[in-house]
Design a protein around this motif. Structure first.
Motif, PDB file in Angstrom:
ATOM      1  N   GLU A  81      -2.750  16.009  18.394  1.00 22.50           N
ATOM      2  CA  GLU A  81      -1.418  16.317  17.854  1.00 22.50           C
ATOM      3  C   GLU A  81      -1.173  17.666  18.902  1.00 22.50           C
ATOM      4  OE1 GLU A  81      -2.237  18.227  13.885  1.00 22.50           O
ATOM      5  OE2 GLU A  81      -2.091  16.832  12.880  1.00 22.50           O
ATOM      6  N   ARG A  82      -2.201  18.323  19.883  1.00 23.00           N
ATOM      7  CA  ARG A  82      -2.076  18.935  20.326  1.00 23.00           C
ATOM      8  C   ARG A  82      -1.295  18.034  22.022  1.00 23.00           C
ATOM      9  NH1 ARG A  82      -5.713  21.812  18.237  1.00 23.00           N
ATOM     10  NH2 ARG A  82      -7.148  21.183  20.869  1.00 23.00           N
ATOM     11  N   TYR A  83      -1.400  16.928  21.221  1.00 23.21           N
ATOM     12  CA  TYR A  83      -1.723  15.651  22.912  1.00 23.21           C
ATOM     13  C   TYR A  83      -0.037  15.787  23.897  1.00 23.21           C
ATOM     14  CZ  TYR A  83      -3.216  11.976  26.015  1.00 23.21           C
ATOM     15  OH  TYR A  83      -3.123  11.028  27.326  1.00 23.21           O
ATOM     16  N   VAL A  84       0.480  16.019  24.551  1.00 21.25           N
ATOM     17  CA  VAL A  84       1.585  15.737  25.443  1.00 21.25           C
ATOM     18  C   VAL A  84       2.355  14.513  25.142  1.00 21.25           C
ATOM     19  CG1 VAL A  84       3.143  16.382  27.234  1.00 21.25           C
ATOM     20  CG2 VAL A  84       1.727  17.622  26.689  1.00 21.25           C
ATOM     21  N   GLY A  85       2.831  14.139  24.417  1.00 24.49           N
ATOM     22  CA  GLY A  85       3.556  12.771  24.366  1.00 24.49           C
ATOM     23  C   GLY A  85       2.511  11.537  23.298  1.00 24.49           C
ATOM     24  N   ALA A  86       2.763  10.424  23.186  1.00 21.44           N
ATOM     25  CA  ALA A  86       1.897   9.828  22.430  1.00 21.44           C
ATOM     26  C   ALA A  86       0.401   9.439  23.277  1.00 21.44           C
ATOM     27  CB  ALA A  86       2.245   8.119  22.632  1.00 21.44           C
ATOM     28  N   MET A 211       8.805   0.132  22.872  1.00 22.17           N
ATOM     29  CA  MET A 211       7.178   0.033  23.522  1.00 22.17           C
ATOM     30  C   MET A 211       6.503   1.943  23.816  1.00 22.17           C
ATOM     31  SD  MET A 211       7.997   1.749  28.349  1.00 22.17           S
ATOM     32  CE  MET A 211       8.246  -1.154  29.367  1.00 22.17           C
ATOM     33  N   THR A 212       5.789   1.900  23.781  1.00 25.21           N
ATOM     34  CA  THR A 212       4.966   3.025  23.749  1.00 25.21           C
ATOM     35  C   THR A 212       3.904   3.507  24.720  1.00 25.21           C
ATOM     36  OG1 THR A 212       4.412   2.938  20.987  1.00 25.21           O
ATOM     37  CG2 THR A 212       2.883   4.805  22.395  1.00 25.21           C
ATOM     38  N   ALA A 213       4.463   4.501  25.570  1.00 34.32           N
ATOM     39  CA  ALA A 213       4.282   5.266  27.107  1.00 34.32           C
ATOM     40  C   ALA A 213       2.725   6.477  26.855  1.00 34.32           C
ATOM     41  CB  ALA A 213       4.856   5.050  28.264  1.00 34.32           C
ATOM     42  N   ASP A 214       1.879   6.184  27.383  1.00 35.08           N
ATOM     43  CA  ASP A 214       0.896   7.212  27.394  1.00 35.08           C
ATOM     44  C   ASP A 214       0.304   8.065  28.626  1.00 35.08           C
ATOM     45  OD1 ASP A 214      -1.328   9.280  27.467  1.00 35.08           O
ATOM     46  OD2 ASP A 214      -2.241   7.632  26.475  1.00 35.08           O
ATOM     47  N   ARG A 224       8.504   9.923  23.796  1.00 35.42           N
ATOM     48  CA  ARG A 224       8.231   9.552  22.056  1.00 35.42           C
ATOM     49  C   ARG A 224       8.783   7.766  22.420  1.00 35.42           C
ATOM     50  NH1 ARG A 224      11.345  13.980  21.162  1.00 35.42           N
ATOM     51  NH2 ARG A 224      10.296  14.839  19.896  1.00 35.42           N
ATOM     52  N   PRO A 225       8.315   6.768  21.443  1.00 35.33           N
ATOM     53  CA  PRO A 225       8.721   5.109  22.415  1.00 35.33           C
ATOM     54  C   PRO A 225       9.884   5.036  21.920  1.00 35.33           C
ATOM     55  CG  PRO A 225       6.916   5.245  19.634  1.00 35.33           C
ATOM     56  CD  PRO A 225       6.942   7.220  20.725  1.00 35.33           C
ATOM     57  N   VAL A 226      10.711   4.258  23.398  1.00 32.91           N
ATOM     58  CA  VAL A 226      11.174   3.378  23.135  1.00 32.91           C
ATOM     59  C   VAL A 226      11.777   1.897  21.854  1.00 32.91           C
ATOM     60  CG1 VAL A 226      13.008   2.290  24.732  1.00 32.91           C
ATOM     61  CG2 VAL A 226      10.943   4.256  25.676  1.00 32.91           C
ATOM     62  N   TRP A 284       2.347  -0.954  25.399  1.00 32.64           N
ATOM     63  CA  TRP A 284       1.336   0.153  25.387  1.00 32.64           C
ATOM     64  C   TRP A 284       1.079   0.114  26.795  1.00 32.64           C
ATOM     65  CZ3 TRP A 284       0.180  -3.675  21.914  1.00 32.64           C
ATOM     66  CH2 TRP A 284       0.148  -3.177  20.943  1.00 32.64           C
ATOM     67  N   ALA A 285       1.937   1.326  27.514  1.00 30.60           N
ATOM     68  CA  ALA A 285       2.011   1.279  28.941  1.00 30.60           C
ATOM     69  C   ALA A 285       1.112   2.432  29.060  1.00 30.60           C
ATOM     70  CB  ALA A 285       3.247   1.438  29.425  1.00 30.60           C
ATOM     71  N   VAL A 286      -0.128   2.767  30.063  1.00 30.33           N
ATOM     72  CA  VAL A 286      -0.704   3.929  29.970  1.00 30.33           C
ATOM     73  C   VAL A 286      -0.710   4.655  31.552  1.00 30.33           C
ATOM     74  CG1 VAL A 286      -3.479   4.814  29.412  1.00 30.33           C
ATOM     75  CG2 VAL A 286      -2.646   2.840  28.684  1.00 30.33           C
ATOM     76  N   ARG A 287      -0.333   5.725  31.694  1.00 35.40           N
ATOM     77  CA  ARG A 287       0.049   6.660  32.854  1.00 35.40           C
ATOM     78  C   ARG A 287      -0.614   7.022  33.324  1.00 35.40           C
ATOM     79  NH1 ARG A 287       3.482   5.021  36.405  1.00 35.40           N
ATOM     80  NH2 ARG A 287       4.197   7.743  36.008  1.00 35.40           N
ATOM     81  N   ASN A 288      -1.736   7.885  32.203  1.00 31.04           N
ATOM     82  CA  ASN A 288      -2.646   9.197  32.399  1.00 31.04           C
ATOM     83  C   ASN A 288      -3.512   8.472  33.585  1.00 31.04           C
ATOM     84  OD1 ASN A 288      -4.525  11.074  31.598  1.00 31.04           O
ATOM     85  ND2 ASN A 288      -4.321  11.755  30.002  1.00 31.04           N
ATOM     86  N   PRO A 289      -3.339   9.374  34.063  1.00 32.04           N
ATOM     87  CA  PRO A 289      -4.684   8.724  34.960  1.00 32.04           C
ATOM     88  C   PRO A 289      -6.108   9.149  34.889  1.00 32.04           C
ATOM     89  CG  PRO A 289      -3.609  11.390  35.896  1.00 32.04           C
ATOM     90  CD  PRO A 289      -2.589  10.554  35.076  1.00 32.04           C
TER      91      PRO A 289
END
Length: 301
Positions: A81-86, A211-214, A224-226, A284-289
């Motif tokens: 719930e505290r995570y930035v974005g999805a 599309m959901t990006a993390d 937020r999801p596109v 689902w696009a994961v960008r968190n390094p």
């Protein structure tokens, strides 16, 4: 009674299975590794005589790992719930596509099948912790409900109901596209994305696609999801415009065809797809390094 040597050998042989169980329960390779390490720590914290009395070390370790994961899932809801974005599950590479052989990496011990596809893991995220544990242990790993009951603190009958409820969610969320059709769709998305062809992308995307990006607050990503094929196509082309020199590679992502975007040898994005009736329904696009560490070796491919 087992000898000390046999005890060590038996325990070491359980690690692969435990990593596979914990990843499916948690959706995070890092958290899975921590859970398994904690289970081993609890095993070795017991007096040797107590360990010798345990008939099945593997069953003991699985039970302890399951309980640890249940606790982690309970606390994860508040953290996310505290995570930035999805928040998305951590994507896994297929080591068969690489030539590195880094045997110490937990990703090397993963069995890639339908139970680790991104679509499957995202559905698991919608379950309660008890539902997820009951379903994964029973339907994926074939553990009897009597053993699962001892992990989740419910009766075997209650665990059966939990797994049944979870199974309905999985069935409702399952795509219908065969692997070959998904691979073809991903290749076509890659070509259209590289050429920045919005019209071609719109044609490949379901009109109601999402599309959901993390990015986790550590990399740029839509918070937020596109929604909608046209908006997603425009978003994808905007990303390409902002990242000149970006290279797209077709790679197995959690056992299914996906795309890896890298620039200057650094993996920036790992994208998984859900294809239905020939069109992309979910990305689902994961960008968190921090979630892309298992992909560091892909820079050398």
């Amino acid at each position: 009674m087992r000898t000390a040597g046999a005890d060590t050998e038996d325990i070491a042989g359980e690690r692969r299975q435990l990593i596979n169980v914990a990843y499916r329960l948690l959706g995070s390779l890092a958290e899975a590794e921590d859970a398994v390490q904690e289970a081993y720590a609890r095993w070795y914290a017991q007096p040797p005589g107590r360990r010798a009395e345990i008939e099945s070390p593997g069953a003991w370790l699985t039970t302890v790992t399951g309980r640890i994961c249940l606790d982690v899932l309970g606390s994860a809801r508040a953290r996310r719930e505290r995570y930035v974005g999805a928040w998305l599950p951590e994507p896994l590479p297929d080591r068969a596509e690489e030539d590195h052989g880094r045997g110490t990496d937990p990703a090397d011990q993963m069995v890639l099948d339908e139970s680790v596809t991104m679509a499957f893991l995202v559905v698991l995220e919608s379950m309660t912790p008890a539902e997820r544990v009951a379903f994964v242990l029973h339907d994926v790993f074939r553990y009897p409900f009597a053993e699962i009951a001892g992990i989740v603190g419910r009766t075997p009958a209650a665990c059966k109901q939990l797994a049944s409820s979870a199974r309905r969610r999985v069935t409702a969320g399952r795509g219908t596209e065969p692997a070959g059709g998904q691979a073809d769709a991903v290749r076509r998305v890659k070509a259209a994305w590289e050429s920045k062809d919005i019209a071609a992308l719109v044609d490949l995307l379901d009109p109601a696609a999402v599309m959901t990006a993390d990015g986790g607050g550590l990399a740029g990503a839509a918070l937020r999801p596109v929604e909608g094929g046209a908006r997603i196509a425009q978003y994808m082309v905007a990303i390409a415009d902002k990242a000149p020199g970006m290279e797209l590679l077709v790679r197995s992502v959690n056992g299914a065809p996906g795309l890896v975007a890298r620039r200057d040898g650094v993996v920036l994005t790992v994208a998984a797809f859900d294809v239905t009736d020939g069109r992309v329904a979910r990305i689902w696009a994961v960008r968190n390094p921090e979630k892309l560490r298992p992909w560091l070796g892909d820079a050398a491919v």
